[in-house]
Write a protein that holds these residues in place. Structure first.
Motif, PDB file in Angstrom:
ATOM      1  N   ASP A   1      -1.766 -32.417  56.109  1.00  0.00           N
ATOM      2  CA  ASP A   1      -3.019 -31.681  55.939  1.00  0.00           C
ATOM      3  C   ASP A   1      -2.812 -30.203  55.627  1.00  0.00           C
ATOM      4  O   ASP A   1      -3.783 -29.479  55.400  1.00  0.00           O
ATOM      5  CB  ASP A   1      -3.865 -31.799  57.223  1.00  0.00           C
ATOM      6  CG  ASP A   1      -4.213 -33.247  57.552  1.00  0.00           C
ATOM      7  OD1 ASP A   1      -4.484 -34.001  56.601  1.00  0.00           O
ATOM      8  OD2 ASP A   1      -4.193 -33.602  58.741  1.00  0.00           O
ATOM      9  N   LEU A   2      -1.562 -29.747  55.616  1.00  0.00           N
ATOM     10  CA  LEU A   2      -1.293 -28.336  55.382  1.00  0.00           C
ATOM     11  C   LEU A   2      -1.359 -27.991  53.903  1.00  0.00           C
ATOM     12  O   LEU A   2      -0.913 -28.766  53.051  1.00  0.00           O
ATOM     13  CB  LEU A   2       0.099 -27.961  55.918  1.00  0.00           C
ATOM     14  CG  LEU A   2       0.310 -28.017  57.430  1.00  0.00           C
ATOM     15  CD1 LEU A   2       1.768 -27.685  57.761  1.00  0.00           C
ATOM     16  CD2 LEU A   2      -0.623 -27.048  58.137  1.00  0.00           C
TER      17      LEU A   2
ATOM     18  N   THR B   1       2.991 -34.069  62.729  1.00  0.00           N
ATOM     19  CA  THR B   1       1.653 -34.658  62.825  1.00  0.00           C
ATOM     20  C   THR B   1       0.622 -33.956  61.946  1.00  0.00           C
ATOM     21  O   THR B   1      -0.462 -34.501  61.728  1.00  0.00           O
ATOM     22  CB  THR B   1       1.159 -34.628  64.283  1.00  0.00           C
ATOM     23  OG1 THR B   1       1.121 -33.273  64.747  1.00  0.00           O
ATOM     24  CG2 THR B   1       2.097 -35.434  65.181  1.00  0.00           C
ATOM     25  N   THR B   2       0.937 -32.778  61.424  1.00  0.00           N
ATOM     26  CA  THR B   2      -0.059 -32.017  60.660  1.00  0.00           C
ATOM     27  C   THR B   2       0.344 -31.705  59.232  1.00  0.00           C
ATOM     28  O   THR B   2      -0.481 -31.224  58.453  1.00  0.00           O
ATOM     29  CB  THR B   2      -0.368 -30.673  61.362  1.00  0.00           C
ATOM     30  OG1 THR B   2       0.843 -29.901  61.455  1.00  0.00           O
ATOM     31  CG2 THR B   2      -0.912 -30.900  62.762  1.00  0.00           C
TER      32      THR B   2
ATOM     33  N   MET C   1       4.923 -30.950  66.214  1.00  0.00           N
ATOM     34  CA  MET C   1       3.614 -30.468  65.775  1.00  0.00           C
ATOM     35  C   MET C   1       3.492 -30.533  64.255  1.00  0.00           C
ATOM     36  O   MET C   1       2.475 -30.986  63.715  1.00  0.00           O
ATOM     37  CB  MET C   1       3.397 -29.033  66.252  1.00  0.00           C
ATOM     38  CG  MET C   1       3.224 -28.877  67.750  1.00  0.00           C
ATOM     39  SD  MET C   1       3.271 -27.127  68.259  1.00  0.00           S
ATOM     40  CE  MET C   1       1.816 -26.496  67.402  1.00  0.00           C
TER      41      MET C   1
END
Length: 242
Positions: A88-89, A84-85, A81
């Motif tokens: 953008d954090l 993939t993110t 998880m």
């Protein structure tokens, strides 16, 4: 976490080496450069975590076990998880992700899940979603993930879902995939029984409500889409029904 092959990690003098084979994991504090060897076909996932909270818990020992354990599956789900993110954090998100990874690593070291740690809820819900089985139920998911049913419901609530709704949708999704199987396709009644619906009528109503068409209509439309152009019914060749 070794998926294929083997990874041999050097241990302190006089203690021998430790080999981690496919399907196993090892969690330990390195502290300094350590000799290791790998097999030519090694496939593994390496996770490097800050030692502050883990070193006191581990000391000089190495924790090993099955990579398929509930705690390790949770850790794997969370790393996927984050992968993939992470781009953008923001800073707060990165800090929270790191803290959650550390908490899950603690769960691996202790061999149990800390069910009062709210930061672990998204990873727990995702790990539950990685399981697919005709016997899907809250009790089955909780058992596989080594948590209580109450903890499972709480984790799904944190991500804005209900376990029962997820299970119903997952069963419908798996049944939909089965309808497009190239060979060995089950009948509607067999699919309903396989995915734990009360009967074919209940399955058909639920399928139509969720996907907007009956299982039979969906299967026919899929078959038609896969036919070569010269095999589709033409104006001079009426379609056969029955």
């Amino acid at each position: 976490m070794v998926r294929r092959g083997a990874w041999t990690l050097g241990r302190p003098p006089g203690h021998g080496d430790r080999t981690v084979s496919a399907g196993q994991f090892v969690l330990r504090h390195l502290g300094r450069l350590t000799a290791f060897e790998t097999s030519a076909d090694l496939t593994a996932k390496f996770l490097v975590l800050p030692p502050g909270e883990l070193t006191p818990l581990l000391g000089n020992r190495a924790v090993t076990g099955s990579a398929d354990s509930a705690e390790v599956r949770l850790l794997t789900a969370l790393t996927d998880m984050i992968h993939t993110t992470v781009a953008d954090l923001g800073p707060a998100g990165v800090e929270a992700a790191q803290a959650t990874l550390v908490e899950l690593a603690k769960a691996v070291a202790k061999g149990r899940f800390d069910d009062v740690e709210p930061r672990l809820a998204p990873a727990l819900a995702q790990a539950a979603k990685d399981l697919a089985d005709p016997e899907l139920s809250p009790a089955m998911l909780a058992r596989e993930l080594n948590v209580s049913v109450r903890t499972l419901h709480r984790a799904f609530a944190v991500v804005g879902e209900q376990v029962s709704t997820y299970i119903r949708h997952r069963r419908l999704h798996e049944a939909k995939l089965a309808l497009t199987a190239p060979s060995g396709r089950l009948s509607i009644s067999e699919l309903a029984a396989h995915w734990q619906f009360a009967d074919s009528s209940h399955f058909t109503r639920a399928f139509k409500k969720h996907f907007g068409r009956t299982p039979t209509d969906y299967a026919r439309s899929t078959e038609a889409a896969l036919l070569p152009p010269n095999r589709h019914p033409s104006a001079h060749e009426p379609a056969v029904s029955g």
